[in-house]
Design an enzyme around this catalytic site. Structure first.
Site, mmCIF file in Angstrom:
data_model
loop_
_atom_site.group_PDB
_atom_site.id
_atom_site.type_symbol
_atom_site.label_atom_id
_atom_site.label_comp_id
_atom_site.label_asym_id
_atom_site.label_seq_id
_atom_site.Cartn_x
_atom_site.Cartn_y
_atom_site.Cartn_z
ATOM 1 N N HIS A 70 1.686 4.580 -2.709
ATOM 2 C CA HIS A 70 1.758 6.029 -2.461
ATOM 3 C C HIS A 70 3.108 6.585 -2.897
ATOM 4 C CE1 HIS A 70 -1.996 6.714 -0.378
ATOM 5 N NE2 HIS A 70 -1.748 5.811 0.552
ATOM 6 N N HIS A 102 0.835 -1.205 0.000
ATOM 7 C CA HIS A 102 0.000 0.000 0.000
ATOM 8 C C HIS A 102 0.873 1.261 0.000
ATOM 9 C CE1 HIS A 102 -3.711 2.246 1.196
ATOM 10 N NE2 HIS A 102 -2.816 3.062 1.717
ATOM 11 N N GLU A 103 1.824 1.302 0.912
ATOM 12 C CA GLU A 103 2.675 2.502 1.012
ATOM 13 C C GLU A 103 3.598 2.635 -0.200
ATOM 14 O OE1 GLU A 103 1.668 4.591 3.002
ATOM 15 O OE2 GLU A 103 0.492 3.303 4.338
ATOM 16 N N GLU A 139 -4.802 7.652 -2.929
ATOM 17 C CA GLU A 139 -5.295 6.378 -2.406
ATOM 18 C C GLU A 139 -5.660 5.421 -3.550
ATOM 19 O OE1 GLU A 139 -4.873 5.980 0.678
ATOM 20 O OE2 GLU A 139 -5.983 4.170 1.203
HETATM 21 ZN ZN ZN Z 1 -3.145 5.129 1.911
#
Ligand code: ZN
Length: 498
Positions: free
Chosen positions: A267, A263-264, A293
């Protein structure tokens, strides 16, 4: 001498230094969550207030108005990049000019220290010790919102910070569109005869971190422009050539570590993927939290939790761990995507995640409007949770104290998580058409076609387009909740054999 050309150049030189100072402020925040000694919290709050004071003075500098007026009058119609730079600087100047310097510094100081108060309250499950700090944060944010809204809706004014162009009404309509189908899907899945097994086994922290690094590499994270550290709540931080990520290690729950990492990475890859010509300018970072997101979520879920990629992950796990219960790749895929009752948003599966966000969206709107007072927040949370999830909250750290956001003043931020999921659903549909052999590549742990498409169609643009524009251009259609809901129903009906 061309005075008009100079106005733009002078403005951009000034702005570049402001952007650099903004990166420094962000790095102080990164340090606070990763490296800072515990007893330094008080001093850090002063440091944050000091740099915010400097930033606020630059964002409201009297020279900006003159530079902007001249530059706006002379920027040529075909110069999309120049126009976008001016649009961002004008927006920031207009916004910052409405906020008194005292309030900007006070917010930085109070939110920095409230975060520590929240962390202690959460660790000791003591809501009462957090409420005075929260009350102070809300009072300041409402004051700020009133400055920004100038008679308009307070919550809309706060959303604008995270998702320019979105409103409570548009986000409410999105949730209304999602809710019935998500609730129906959750009911069907939880009552299904077939239920995937939970992961069981022993997963030491060194092995978890080794695979976390492999996953980050597999998704194209550039280790020369980033680093991975541990934090209580995983996050990413920084832009340009320094976009760092964090993860956490939970004993015997390696998915927590690995999917937080992916997830990171999503980003950070967005930040690192922005056209390098935009570095240290207003275009040099992700355009909104919702679009941000969308990147983290498509990396984590549509790609990272796909049948194809989990098959590859299983192979990597077997090189590191010998003692766990995956019969075969299909069973492992079901285990990764297992849906079960739970309290925690960040640990929620794809089916229930947005239901957690809806709860927060409604409560924080009421807090900002004044319809809900801080003293009644815990009871309101617990009532709503029981109504939405069918079982009671057992302790505050599983309820109203679970998220850091409100302690640091992030009101209006939560709905961008769901907007990001919606965008990820749209992008995934478009990606599937653009890369027909997506699954074949993902099954080899090769994400390059997928992440390359996202970089080319979303990430490299940075702040060039508005949030909805960048998604619409990438997808070829206006974003809506249909693709996400179709994807979730197809995926989870197959896993649960419905
Ligand atoms: Zn996030």
């Amino acid at each position: 001498m061309n005075i008009r050309a100079n106005a733009f150049d002078e403005l951009m030189a000034f702005q570049r230094r402001t952007e650099a100072l903004g990166q420094i402020s962000g790095r102080l925040g990164w340090d606070q969550e990763t490296m800072m000694p515990r007893a330094a919290a008080g001093q850090r709050a002063e440091e944050m207030a000091a740099i915010e004071g400097v930033l606020h003075a630059r964002r409201t500098d009297a020279r900006l108005e003159a530079w902007l007026a001249e530059a706006e009058a002379t920027v040529v119609t075909g110069d999309a990049v120049g126009q976008a730079q001016l649009r961002h600087i004008r927006r920031s100047f207009t916004r910052a000019s409405k906020i008194p310097a005292r309030l900007a510094e006070e917010l930085a100081r109070v939110t920095s220290s409230a975060q520590g108060v929240w962390a202690e309250a959460r660790a000791s499950n003591d809501v009462a010790t957090f409420l005075p700090a929260l009350r102070e944060v809300i009072t300041l944010r409402r004051e700020e919102a009133a400055c920004l809204a100038q008679g308009g809706d307070l919550y809309d004014a706060l959303i604008e910070d995270y998702e320019p162009g979105a409103t409570a009404a548009s986000l409410g309509a999105m949730f209304d569109g999602m809710r019935p189908r998500l609730i129906e899907l959750r009911g069907a899945v939880l009552e299904a005869a077939y239920q995937p097994e939970a992961l069981e086994g022993r997963f030491g922290s060194d092995g978890q971190m080794k695979i976390a690094r492999e996953l980050a590499s597999a998704f194209g994270y550039d280790w020369d422009r980033g680093r991975l550290d541990l934090a209580v709540h995983p996050f990413s931080s920084g832009s340009g050539s320094d976009a760092r990520i964090t993860t956490r290690v939970v004993e015997n729950d390696p998915f927590n570590c690995w999917y937080s990492t992916i997830h990171e990475v999503g980003h950070a890859c967005y930040e690192l993927g922005v056209d390098e010509d935009y570095a240290l300018t207003p275009l040099g970072q992700g355009v909104s939290m919702g679009v941000h997101e969308s990147q983290s979520r498509i990396y984590e879920n549509q790609l990272g939790r796909s049948r194809a990629f989990t098959g590859w992950l299983l192979g990597r796990m077997r090189t590191q761990f010998s003692d766990f219960n995956a019969r075969d790749a299909d069973a492992f895929y079901a285990t990764v995507n297992r849906v079960r009752a739970g309290y925690i948003r960040t640990e929620a599966d794809e089916v229930q995640y947005n239901l957690h966000v809806m709860l927060r969206f409604d409560l924080e709107r009421a807090l900002i409007s004044g319809d809900l007072v801080v003293d009644d927040l815990e009871a309101a949370w617990n009532d709503r949770f029981r109504a939405d999830f069918g079982f009671p909250v057992d302790k505050p750290s599983n309820g109203v104290l679970q998220d850091v956001h409100w302690s640091v003043g992030l009101f209006g931020y939560f709905p961008t998580y769901s907007l990001g999921n919606l965008y990820a659903g749209c992008l995934h549909q478009a990606l599937g058409k653009a890369v027909p052999d997506l699954d074949g590549q993902m099954a080899q742990g090769d994400t390059s076609a997928a992440t390359g498409w996202l970089r080319e169609n979303v990430q490299r643009h940075g702040g060039l387009y508005t949030p909805r524009e960048v998604i619409t251009r990438a997808c070829g259609f206006e974003p809506h909740e249909g693709p996400l809901l179709d994807y979730l129903e197809e995926k989870f009906r197959a896993i649960y054999r419905l």
